[in-house]
Design a protein around this motif. Structure first.
Motif, mmCIF file in Angstrom:
data_model
loop_
_atom_site.group_PDB
_atom_site.id
_atom_site.type_symbol
_atom_site.label_atom_id
_atom_site.label_comp_id
_atom_site.label_asym_id
_atom_site.label_seq_id
_atom_site.Cartn_x
_atom_site.Cartn_y
_atom_site.Cartn_z
ATOM 1 N N SER A 16 -8.739 9.776 0.102
ATOM 2 C CA SER A 16 -10.194 9.784 0.172
ATOM 3 C C SER A 16 -10.806 8.422 0.589
ATOM 4 O O SER A 16 -12.095 8.598 1.265
ATOM 5 N N LEU A 17 -9.975 7.146 0.287
ATOM 6 C CA LEU A 17 -10.377 6.130 0.370
ATOM 7 C C LEU A 17 -10.350 5.680 2.016
ATOM 8 O O LEU A 17 -10.997 4.797 2.191
ATOM 9 N N GLY A 18 -9.570 6.497 2.659
ATOM 10 C CA GLY A 18 -9.402 6.105 4.041
ATOM 11 C C GLY A 18 -8.871 4.702 4.478
ATOM 12 O O GLY A 18 -9.088 3.923 5.397
ATOM 13 N N THR B 95 -9.387 7.026 -12.201
ATOM 14 C CA THR B 95 -9.919 7.169 -10.811
ATOM 15 C C THR B 95 -11.244 7.065 -10.647
ATOM 16 O O THR B 95 -11.924 7.087 -9.569
ATOM 17 N N ASP B 96 -12.073 6.743 -11.724
ATOM 18 C CA ASP B 96 -13.181 6.190 -11.605
ATOM 19 C C ASP B 96 -13.518 4.853 -10.846
ATOM 20 O O ASP B 96 -14.542 4.733 -10.304
ATOM 21 N N HIS B 97 -12.233 4.213 -10.873
ATOM 22 C CA HIS B 97 -12.282 2.978 -10.157
ATOM 23 C C HIS B 97 -11.434 2.886 -9.108
ATOM 24 O O HIS B 97 -10.449 1.872 -9.023
ATOM 25 N N LEU B 98 -11.433 3.772 -8.228
ATOM 26 C CA LEU B 98 -10.215 4.162 -7.065
ATOM 27 C C LEU B 98 -10.522 2.798 -6.298
ATOM 28 O O LEU B 98 -9.477 2.129 -5.757
ATOM 29 N N ALA C 203 -2.981 2.950 7.422
ATOM 30 C CA ALA C 203 -1.675 3.441 7.300
ATOM 31 C C ALA C 203 -0.856 1.734 6.871
ATOM 32 O O ALA C 203 -1.235 0.714 7.689
ATOM 33 N N GLY C 204 -0.124 1.777 5.923
ATOM 34 C CA GLY C 204 0.492 0.569 5.436
ATOM 35 C C GLY C 204 -0.015 -0.073 4.521
ATOM 36 O O GLY C 204 0.619 -1.173 3.871
ATOM 37 N N HIS C 205 -1.114 0.182 4.059
ATOM 38 C CA HIS C 205 -1.785 -0.598 3.010
ATOM 39 C C HIS C 205 -0.998 -0.363 1.442
ATOM 40 O O HIS C 205 -0.848 -1.496 0.935
ATOM 41 N N ILE C 206 -0.807 0.580 1.367
ATOM 42 C CA ILE C 206 0.018 0.711 0.031
ATOM 43 C C ILE C 206 1.498 0.744 0.347
ATOM 44 O O ILE C 206 2.010 1.602 1.372
ATOM 45 N N THR C 207 2.223 0.059 -0.166
ATOM 46 C CA THR C 207 3.679 0.068 0.266
ATOM 47 C C THR C 207 4.520 0.860 -0.677
ATOM 48 O O THR C 207 5.797 1.218 -0.220
#
Length: 65
Positions: free
Chosen positions: A48-50, A24-27, A53-57
């Motif tokens: 928290s990265l904002g 998680t240090d490298h989100l 929607a749909g970026h992560i499948t």
């Protein structure tokens, strides 16, 4: 595909999967992937990265006791 580990996790990751792992240090690094393997609490930090929607499948949740 990336396996997202909590920063406090003892890094005894098997060599065979180490190249697929980050913490998680490298989100920002994890955000480049569309398939993530994580625990529930660690996956929540991605919010928290904002990301749009749909970026992560896919998110595979690994909750082992």
């Amino acid at each position: 595909m990336v396996r997202l580990n909590a920063i406090q996790r003892v890094q005894d990751i098997p060599e065979s999967i180490a190249r697929y792992c980050t913490d998680t240090d490298h989100l920002d690094t994890a955000a480049h992937y569309r398939i993530i393997i994580s625990t529930c609490s660690t996956a929540g930090q991605l919010y928290s990265l904002g990301l749009r929607a749909g970026h992560i499948t896919h998110v595979f949740v690994d909750e082992v006791c």
